[in-house]
Design an enzyme around this catalytic site. Sequence first.
Site, mmCIF file in Angstrom:
data_model
loop_
_atom_site.group_PDB
_atom_site.id
_atom_site.type_symbol
_atom_site.label_atom_id
_atom_site.label_comp_id
_atom_site.label_asym_id
_atom_site.label_seq_id
_atom_site.Cartn_x
_atom_site.Cartn_y
_atom_site.Cartn_z
ATOM 1 N N TRP A 71 0.823 -1.212 0.000
ATOM 2 C CA TRP A 71 0.000 0.000 0.000
ATOM 3 C C TRP A 71 0.860 1.266 0.000
ATOM 4 C CZ3 TRP A 71 -4.864 1.772 -0.600
ATOM 5 C CH2 TRP A 71 -5.882 0.815 -0.749
ATOM 6 N N GLU A 72 2.016 1.206 0.670
ATOM 7 C CA GLU A 72 2.916 2.366 0.663
ATOM 8 C C GLU A 72 3.381 2.657 -0.765
ATOM 9 O OE1 GLU A 72 7.135 3.885 2.699
ATOM 10 O OE2 GLU A 72 6.408 1.842 3.046
ATOM 11 N N PHE A 104 1.869 1.695 -3.485
ATOM 12 C CA PHE A 104 0.644 2.020 -4.210
ATOM 13 C C PHE A 104 0.358 3.517 -4.135
ATOM 14 C CE2 PHE A 104 -4.199 1.258 -4.294
ATOM 15 C CZ PHE A 104 -4.232 1.085 -5.664
ATOM 16 N N GLU A 105 0.406 4.069 -2.936
ATOM 17 C CA GLU A 105 0.108 5.483 -2.749
ATOM 18 C C GLU A 105 1.197 6.378 -3.360
ATOM 19 O OE1 GLU A 105 -0.495 5.554 1.446
ATOM 20 O OE2 GLU A 105 -2.559 4.805 1.314
ATOM 21 N N PHE A 151 0.514 6.772 -7.094
ATOM 22 C CA PHE A 151 -0.534 7.750 -7.381
ATOM 23 C C PHE A 151 0.014 9.167 -7.336
ATOM 24 C CE2 PHE A 151 -3.759 4.468 -6.276
ATOM 25 C CZ PHE A 151 -4.580 4.634 -7.382
ATOM 26 N N HIS A 175 -10.663 11.360 0.319
ATOM 27 C CA HIS A 175 -9.857 10.389 1.052
ATOM 28 C C HIS A 175 -10.348 10.261 2.493
ATOM 29 C CE1 HIS A 175 -6.345 8.120 2.372
ATOM 30 N NE2 HIS A 175 -5.998 8.009 1.086
ATOM 31 N N GLY A 188 -9.277 5.312 -0.327
ATOM 32 C CA GLY A 188 -8.110 5.143 0.525
ATOM 33 C C GLY A 188 -8.193 3.803 1.243
ATOM 34 N N GLU A 191 -13.167 -3.911 1.938
ATOM 35 C CA GLU A 191 -11.877 -4.181 1.298
ATOM 36 C C GLU A 191 -10.864 -4.485 2.399
ATOM 37 O OE1 GLU A 191 -8.859 -2.309 -2.098
ATOM 38 O OE2 GLU A 191 -10.216 -0.994 -1.021
ATOM 39 N N HIS A 240 -15.775 -3.326 -3.858
ATOM 40 C CA HIS A 240 -15.001 -4.498 -3.422
ATOM 41 C C HIS A 240 -15.863 -5.498 -2.654
ATOM 42 C CE1 HIS A 240 -11.171 -3.088 -4.907
ATOM 43 N NE2 HIS A 240 -11.373 -1.929 -4.326
ATOM 44 N N ASP A 272 -10.616 -1.585 -10.893
ATOM 45 C CA ASP A 272 -10.097 -0.765 -9.801
ATOM 46 C C ASP A 272 -9.010 0.219 -10.271
ATOM 47 O OD1 ASP A 272 -10.047 0.177 -7.219
ATOM 48 O OD2 ASP A 272 -8.759 -1.398 -6.446
#
Length: 502
Positions: A197-198, A200-201, A204, A286, A319, A352, A377, A434
């Site tokens: 996730w780190e 992933f963000e 973006f 978010h 988020g 999710e 999700h 997604d």
Amino acid sequence: MVGSLCRAVFTCAPLLWLLRVGRGMPDPARRDLLMREEWSRQTGGGLALTPAEQKLDAHLRRLKEQDMSAPQFPPAVHFFKAKPLIQKSPVFKLLQKMPKGAALHVHGSALVSAEWLVKNVTYRPHCYICFTWDNSVRFLFSDRQPFPRWDCFYWQLLETLRARIGDRERFDDSLMQHLTLFTEDPDGEYPSQDIVWEKFEKAFIAAAGLITHAPVLRDYFYKGFEELLLDNVMYVELRSGLSRTYELDGTIHDKVWTLRTFQEVTKKFTQDHPDFVGARIIISVHRALGVSEVKAAVKEAIQLKKDFPDVVAGFDMVGREDGGRTLWFFREALSLPAELGATLPYFFHAGETDAEGTDVDQNILDALLFNTTRIGHGYALAHHPLAKELSRKRNVAVELCPISNQVLKLVSDLRNHPAAVLMSEGHPLVISSDDPAMFGNTGLSYDFYEAFVGIGGLKANLGTLRELAVNSIRYSSLPAHLKDMCHIMWQKKWDAFVSASL
């Protein structure tokens, strides 16, 4: 046991005789009826297939059996490793040609392939790059060297930087790695949800400087629609925070400008490509924001929905759910439309998570309490029998994004995805992608493959595909007359697909 079955299927009486205990060998005819009754309840099980569809279905089953008996079964392998296997599959090649209806869960900033961003957008004049201390990148278009910002103390003109680099292809590949999650060793590089996730963000954030440049944004929307149409998708609903866009001289545009631009590009694209029905936006904020900020965002979304009724579909909170604030935390903000007598449909991300029993896990029920139109999700829904029953009765569809769930480490082997239960029960479902650009994915064919072959298994048939595609129109935010028009267009494409595939 009989009682629980009655509650599950809601029509117990006709089945009682099938479940009576007899002596000796059970009646084979009764067994056949029981098997057919169970099969009819799965997604697509209630559809009557035409002779041509039955023939194609038999062909598809044979192809699917080949995939399932292969040394490596793609849905059991991480998508980054499975992608080349999927591309070789005859099932996948058929799915690429299949009319899929609509993509209802796609984030706008991950719509277009990273390859296009790098090979096209970063080669445009006045594009600057900065390498940050945490091994990430930032991009910015400017008519002069930008001032330090966003942890960036030194901006370089990409054109100049490329001129000094010998191997441009390798450099471009390195840029794409900053804009996607792709890696040849996903299990080693992303050992936990926190780590993936780190990254992933960060991806973006890296893409934002490119996408939010006003001239790029126009081309970006158009290119995104092209990629969807190329995969036989005819309509899309994008989640978007409507980030402020900027011009070369630093001029900033507001959300109204972004919506107008989106509206103009959509109109032009549908004129250029009559097979594409259109696009709408679900305004998103978010979940890291505070209550007062979300209140302001909800009020703004209400007004934007009034001003752009054909463009704005509704509102969502995005988020990571795990570690983020729950929907209930924002109850005062999310209650505003009802209190104000305003119309603002909700399309909440919920479930999710695999953290069963936590506060976050209750987002599924809270989403329904706030009358969500669909559930984004819904991974955890199978563990919430009441929420599952309520969503089914209310016709609240789950937006299933199998590749996303796998890449973000909710499930490793897609045969074990909770949606297998939902599909077996004929729960309202749509297939979506997604964040396709982040996963090295385009359109819906890859996610359809994973759902059809992996989650659905051999029980999923052509009727399953047909119902999932029709569901994407049925559960869209389009008004009734446009749904009817879209369905008619889709049906013609479907009939042509079936005929051409025999």
